[in-house]
Write an enzyme that holds these catalytic residues in place. Structure first.
Site, PDB file in Angstrom:
ATOM      1  CG  ASP A  21      -1.932  -1.110   1.176  1.00 50.82           C
ATOM      2  OD1 ASP A  21      -2.111  -1.692   0.088  1.00 50.82           O
ATOM      3  OD2 ASP A  21      -2.516  -1.423   2.230  1.00 50.82           O
ATOM      4  CG  LEU A  44     -14.425 -26.635 -25.281  1.00 52.30           C
ATOM      5  CD1 LEU A  44     -14.024 -26.730 -23.815  1.00 52.30           C
ATOM      6  CD2 LEU A  44     -13.309 -27.178 -26.161  1.00 52.30           C
ATOM      7  CD  GLU A  83      -6.213 -26.245 -20.586  1.00 49.10           C
ATOM      8  OE1 GLU A  83      -7.186 -25.457 -20.562  1.00 49.10           O
ATOM      9  OE2 GLU A  83      -5.332 -26.207 -21.446  1.00 49.10           O
ATOM     10  CE  LYS A 124     -16.635 -26.489 -20.427  1.00 52.80           C
ATOM     11  NZ  LYS A 124     -17.637 -25.578 -19.862  1.00 52.80           N
ATOM     12  CG  ASP A 130     -19.464 -22.844 -14.232  1.00 51.38           C
ATOM     13  OD1 ASP A 130     -19.630 -22.385 -15.381  1.00 51.38           O
ATOM     14  OD2 ASP A 130     -20.374 -23.343 -13.557  1.00 51.38           O
ATOM     15  CE1 TYR A 161     -10.312 -20.637 -23.030  1.00 53.73           C
ATOM     16  CE2 TYR A 161     -10.956 -20.522 -20.722  1.00 53.73           C
ATOM     17  CZ  TYR A 161     -11.246 -20.312 -22.061  1.00 53.73           C
ATOM     18  OH  TYR A 161     -12.442 -19.786 -22.422  1.00 53.73           O
ATOM     19  CE  LYS A 181      -8.210 -26.194 -23.929  1.00 56.35           C
ATOM     20  NZ  LYS A 181      -7.783 -24.932 -23.325  1.00 56.35           N
ATOM     21  CE  LYS A 224     -20.283 -29.224 -18.559  1.00 55.66           C
ATOM     22  NZ  LYS A 224     -21.293 -28.621 -19.388  1.00 55.66           N
ATOM     23  CB  CYS A 277     -42.084 -23.060  19.909  1.00 55.70           C
ATOM     24  SG  CYS A 277     -40.975 -24.480  19.782  1.00 55.70           S
ATOM     25  CB  CYS A 283     -42.094 -25.973  23.858  1.00 57.16           C
ATOM     26  SG  CYS A 283     -41.576 -24.279  23.552  1.00 57.16           S
ATOM     27  CB  CYS A 295     -38.611 -21.384  20.408  1.00 56.23           C
ATOM     28  SG  CYS A 295     -39.251 -22.059  21.936  1.00 56.23           S
ATOM     29  CB  CYS A 326     -38.245 -25.321  23.928  1.00 55.65           C
ATOM     30  SG  CYS A 326     -38.419 -25.913  22.248  1.00 55.65           S
TER      31      CYS A 326
END
Ligand code: IVH
Length: 677
Positions: A40, A86, A117, A119, A121, A229, A294, A318, A412, A415, A430, A436
């Protein structure tokens, strides 16, 4: 550069270099070399220089990651080299078919070598560098044209603004995935939940939403990452021969390449790579939805070419989906240990994230309102990582006419005491307290659990029976159970009754941290219980502590201090503790050490690589108990480095500096010797 003295220019360039280096260490290699505060300080110095000499504020300056003025819309970008998609394989069979197909097509006698590799998301992007400088970032769009998101990609720290090479290609297009690591996703949603904003349903959605911002200052607040990639086009530099070399080149130029990328010499190794990754998928820091294979040899890739929009030389295998649709059959309300009433969704069973899910928490009233969910709705359930399944959204188009509102009970369900909603808290509770039976059951289950008094054989079902039959109503009653009483219970023979009595007897001998944890004080988990025990040394000293004294304990803030203090003010709680002691529950007090006299006082330790026996957080906490400071990077001040599996540059650095090293076995031994294990 009329306004710049050459000294200022030189200083700015030196700062660029240092900041780029440290940012790469931090964001790409996950291996910081200097403390954040030092980073910083360098950044502030550069900002100062740029304020004095505006012409120093170039587009590739490390100060330019904070976002600029909002745009009114995104421009369109034409991809000169189309961004392909793909083909998918959903089974080992389909992957073997793929291999057979292309091996035949190439008339290859040798097995093909592949790069495997993860995949990721997220969102596919293409970055354009001219003479080494990032000039444009674009989304994939339909593959032929995408949107210009340059301002947004500039805010992502793992994307180099300038390539780390003195001989950059004249034109370079890098393709990769921008994604949001799971920790960042949870944090973003936690913040949104606090201010009542809409939540993102999954990390992909959050990444896409973050990149769609016209105001790049917003994007800058999202902890996005990019993994490279592949290449689009590259001019002015020789192409490597293989895909793997391409990735290594990109890595040298400063890009993040997923650390799990591997070369497989044949398709069988590809299959085992899949199995290996499927196994650790839940522990990865980001969502992956499969494996991409690949062909490694770029000349062979060229020969194979494309079909429609996908290359013949690659395929995505997948993983089982982490999100599925199912129906909300009903909602039940469960009462927890502290009385919190939680709505639980009963779902039509659905296979998601590798398990069959038929229940999911709906958290609280706010969550139910936010989802706008009704009984009978079709919902999307997500189970990712190691986390409990969640209902993430409702498919409104599929709402049946007879869908019914979810009504929170005002009493509740167990109880029948009134239920109250505490101001400033999202939960309903509750008000029955120990009247209870649901709360009592949960308190007893917690008391008996593994990390508390560890009463083997006292499972949930048994606790329920004991409470329902009036044999136990408070934890101390457990120690007065008789053999005949137990043997008469459902699914309990004399043998298991005797075993349970022995387990109860053995549990009397415990430790102060376990005992404190077992009491189920709100917000006091295992770690806090340990800190409290080590700080006060004895239960008496903890019971008589003031709020101020409690706040001196490491990791105890005002909220926890309040709950602990309140707990020991309650005569009821003190009575239960006293009855437990009368029943023979005992522990040894802990000698309170002042911070200066702990075994590792004054030492700075660093942890690197993965350990088998414990996570990093746990190891850190144990070291802190022994008085050590735990730092994120190795320096001359480091006293010792603990080396786990796959330790990287921290190990190299420690060796260079001649710092003491401990492997996992030696570390465990040290912890044992000091009573931390
Ligand atoms: S390669 C020509 N590699 O998957 C090859 N794609 O279904 C083009 N993706 O749009 C893509 N991780 O968003 C490739 N390691 C990886 C990937 C990957 C994720 C995404 C990418 C692409 C989609 C294709």
């Amino acid at each position: 550069m009329a306004d710049v003295s050459s000294a200022a220019y030189e200083e700015a360039m030196a700062l660029h270099e240092q900041l780029n280096y440290h940012s790469h260490q931090y964001y790409v290699l996950d291996d910081p070399v200097i403390p954040d505060a030092e980073y910083d300080r360098l950044m502030r110095r550069l900002q100062e220089l740029e304020a004095q000499h505006p012409s120093l504020k170039t587009v590739d300056s490390p100060t330019q990651r904070v976002g600029g003025a909002p745009l009114s819309g995104f421009k369109t970008v034409v991809h000169d080299v189309p961004m392909l998609s793909l083909d998918n394989a959903f089974s080992d069979e389909e992957l073997l078919d793929f291999n057979r197909r292309i091996t035949d097509r190439l008339k290859s006698k040798e097995p093909l070598t592949y790069v495997c590799e993860p995949k990721l998301d997220g969102v596919a992007v293409s970055l354009l560098y001219l003479d080494g400088l990032l000039v444009r970032g674009a989304t994939r769009g339909d593959g032929a044209t995408g949107e210009d998101i340059t301002e947004n990609v500039r805010t992502i720290h793992s994307i180099p603004l300038k390539l780390q090479t003195s001989l950059p290609p004249s034109v370079l297009e890098v393709r990769g995935e921008i994604y949001l690591p799971l920790a960042g996703f949870e944090k973003l949603n936690d913040e949104a939940r606090k201010v009542g904003e809409k939540l993102f349903v999954n990390p992909r959605n959050a990444a896409a939403g973050s990149l769609r911002q016209l105001d790049s200052k917003i994007t800058a607040t999202r902890p996005l990452e990019m993994a490279a990639y592949s290449l689009g086009q590259m001019k002015g530099v020789d192409q490597p021969q293989t895909h793997f070399e391409t990735l290594m080149l990109l890595k040298r130029w400063g890009f993040l390449v997923n650390p799990h990328v591997e070369v497989a010499d044949n398709i069988e190794s590809c299959l085992s790579y899949y199995a290996k990754m499927a196994d650790i998928r839940d522990q990865l820091p980001c969502d992956i939805d499969g494996i991409v294979y690949k062909v490694n040899d770029l000349a062979l890739q060229q020969r194979l070419g494309f079909v429609a929009r996908a290359p013949r030389w690659a395929i995505a295998r997948k993983f089982p989906a982490q999100e599925e649709m199912t129906q909300l059959l009903d909602v039940e309300f469960q009462v927890g240990r502290t009385g919190v009433v939680t709505p639980v969704a009963r779902l039509a069973p659905v296979f998601v994230g590798g398990v069959t899910v038929s229940n999911a928490t709906l958290h609280n009233q706010d969550e139910v309102t936010r989802l706008g969910i009704k009984v009978g709705d079709t919902v999307i359930v997500r189970r990712a990582g190691d986390v409990i399944p969640k209902v993430v959204s409702v498919v409104l188009e599929k709402r049946p006419a007879n869908a019914r509102d979810i009504v929170f009970p005002d009493h509740c369900p167990v109880c029948h005491s009134p239920v109250e909603r505490v101001e400033g808290e999202a939960v309903t509770r509750c008000s029955g307290g120990l009247i209870c039976s649901a709360q009592r059951k949960e308190a007893i289950k917690h008391f008996a659990s593994r990390k508390a008094l560890d009463i083997e054989g006292l499972g949930d079902k048994l606790v329920e029976q004991l409470v329902d039959q009036g044999l136990v109503s408070s934890v101390d009653d457990l120690y007065h159970l008789q053999l005949e009483q137990l043997a008469g219970l459902e699914r309990m023979g004399p043998k298991s009754a005797q075993n349970l009595l022995s387990a109860l007897s053995a549990s009397r001998e415990t430790t102060l941290p376990r005992f404190l944890y077992s009491l189920g004080i709100r917000e006091v988990g295992e770690a806090t219980a340990r800190s409290l025990a080590h700080h006060f040394g004895s239960l008496e000293s903890l019971c008589s502590s003031t709020l101020e004294e409690l706040r001196e304990v490491s990791d105890v803030g005002p909220v926890v201090a309040h709950f602990v203090h309140e707990f020991f003010q309650q005569p009821n709680n003190l009575e239960v503790i006293s009855r437990l002691r009368q029943a023979g529950v005992r522990w040894s007090d802990i000698e309170v050490q002042d911070q200066q006299s702990l075994p590792l006082s004054g030492e700075t330790w660093v942890l690197t690589g993965a350990m088998e026996s414990m996570g990093r957080a746990e190891a850190k906490e144990k070291l802190q108990h022994l008085g050590a400071k735990v730092a994120g990077s190795v320096s001359v001040k480091t006293s010792c480095v603990v080396i786990g599996a796959d330790a990287g540059s921290k190990l190299t650095k420690a060796k260079e500096l001649g710092i003491r090293l401990l492997d996992e076995a030696a570390f465990i031994e040290l912890l044992r010797a000091h009573g931390e294990l």
